[in-house]
Write an enzyme that holds these catalytic residues in place. Structure first.
Site, short mmCIF file in Angstrom:
data_model
loop_
_atom_site.label_atom_id
_atom_site.label_comp_id
_atom_site.label_asym_id
_atom_site.label_seq_id
_atom_site.Cartn_x
_atom_site.Cartn_y
_atom_site.Cartn_z
N MET A 22 -10.43 7.32 10.26
CA MET A 22 -11.32 8.23 9.32
C MET A 22 -10.43 9.42 8.85
O MET A 22 -9.22 9.62 9.24
CB MET A 22 -12.37 8.88 10.53
CG MET A 22 -11.78 9.87 11.14
SD MET A 22 -13.18 10.46 12.66
CE MET A 22 -14.38 10.99 11.59
N ASP B 280 0.76 -1.29 -0.12
CA ASP B 280 0.05 -0.10 -0.01
C ASP B 280 0.89 1.26 -0.09
O ASP B 280 1.92 1.21 0.52
CB ASP B 280 -1.03 0.12 1.26
CG ASP B 280 -2.15 -0.78 1.15
OD1 ASP B 280 -2.17 -1.52 0.09
OD2 ASP B 280 -2.52 -1.21 2.46
N LYS C 5 -3.81 3.46 -2.83
CA LYS C 5 -4.85 4.44 -3.43
C LYS C 5 -4.67 5.76 -2.88
O LYS C 5 -4.18 5.88 -1.67
CB LYS C 5 -6.36 3.92 -2.93
CG LYS C 5 -6.62 2.53 -3.31
CD LYS C 5 -7.91 1.93 -2.93
CE LYS C 5 -7.95 0.59 -3.07
NZ LYS C 5 -9.13 -0.20 -2.43
#
Lengths: 248, 248
Positions: free
Chosen positions: A170, A35, A57
């Site tokens: 978050m 990642d 991403k």
């Protein structure tokens, strides 16, 4: 010869928070699919001639889809390579590790899993905030609120209950919604929070306050991702127990 | 010269799940105060001439009280030693690490914290059970139910909600009460569970079933502590994704 995949949790970024098993897997890897958020220091510990492929991403940029990641895993494993699939944190806590294993199982690719230190556990340790505490919190809940659909399916009444710690994975942009919904559902405005930016990294910052001023405090201090929110009575301990980086 | 304390999470027992930072702390320690449950393999990685003091608790046997542990920490740190306080799992997840740091802070003893792989994360990885999953679970909650008072303060209605994973740190004796309360509060009897005995160790066993037959299945298979319960839709994946030890 048949290839294989090791699904490895890299922890929060500090190479010192890799496990010994993770280090061994990195030393034995032919290919590493990692990642974007996995730290450079972690990748430096891998076998020098291992092929590194970033599949992370990033908002608004080109990225590899989940199907694309599956295809790469299959391609390299079928070519007989030892593949490490390296994810930030732990692969089974908001990491989609389950989906990747289901795909590998369906294609009869052998695999192993190496757990990692998930962000909530790392940030708690480095901010001096115990996630549970005899006097304040009998349970801790890991929640994500990254997208609209995840926010809509959350049981806000249950999240607003006292005597539990919430660890929220978050984006900073979602803090306002989180604050509003928890207040609506009855969590006290005086509930302490600790918002940990770049947890466990040298540039770690901890912003504290109460649920009533959460979004405002984040804005004033210009908190940016990656950040993890700890909400609950235990968060007040950051002020006295914090030991790493600048004081909150 | 002033001593110090490093509060270290040892993980679930497998030395391979120690972090690099934990290993370094063990190499530099003069004294190691360790819980009984910390595996022998972990202690073997410590500096050979470090003093090892077991402070763990065991039902019905002599044990060091929490105050006794505090006194030992203070005594050795004030004598100028590098003390490692080594706990199973992570010190901030049901580990009373917060209380120990409050004591150290009050006595001006410098400390650091090294997070560890907590049992829920380790057991999930080794049983092939993702704690969260896009389709099945948007959050995961770590709960303990070891004693009467912890059971009485739990919000059973919130625990019984669907679409969340529960990871329960508990004794096997408490499974009957847990099953009865969750069913009373409306969690479906068909909810899958995976009960992981000796998670991540060579002797690991995974017993699966549904909430309706939880206590019965544990009894039939004579599951003993240490065991960790994962309850929720994701637990059904143990049967297909399990990769370590005997199949469930």
């Amino acid at each position: 010869s048949s290839g294989s995949v090791v699904l490895v949790g890299a922890g929060p970024g500090d190479p010192g928070l890799l496990t010994l098993r993770a280090l061994r897997a990195l030393n034995e890897a032919d290919v590493i699919l990692h990642d974007r958020l996995v730290g450079a220091g972690v990748l430096e510990l891998a076998r020098r001639d291992a092929e590194r492929i970033e599949v992370g991403k990033q908002a608004g940029q080109h990225h590899t889809t989940q199907d694309g990641i599956h295809a790469l895993l299959l391609q390299h494993a079928r070519a007989g390579r030892r593949v490490v699939r390296l994810k930030g944190g732990d692969p089974f806590v908001f990491g989609r590790g389950g989906e990747e294993l289901e795909f590998l199982r369906a294609h009869a690719i052998p695999y192993e899993v190496v757990p990692g230190i998930t962000a909530a556990v790392a940030c708690a340790a480095y901010a001096g905030v115990p996630l549970t505490h005899r006097d304040h919190a009998q349970s801790v809940r890991f929640v994500t609120a990254h997208c609209q659909s995840s926010r809509d399916t959350l049981d806000w009444a249950a999240l607003a209950q006292e005597r539990q710690t919430l660890a929220v994975y978050m984006g900073v942009a979602e803090l306002g919604v989180l604050q509003a919904r928890l207040l609506e559902h009855g969590r006290a405005a005086s509930t302490p929070f600790a918002l940990i930016e770049n947890g466990s990294r040298p540039e770690q910052r901890v912003v504290t306050g109460t649920l009533g001023n959460l979004a405002e405090r984040a804005l004033v201090h210009a908190v940016r991702s990656p950040a993890l929110l700890i909400l609950g009575e235990v968060a007040a301990l950051a002020s006295t127990l914090g030991w790493f980086g600048a004081p909150p």
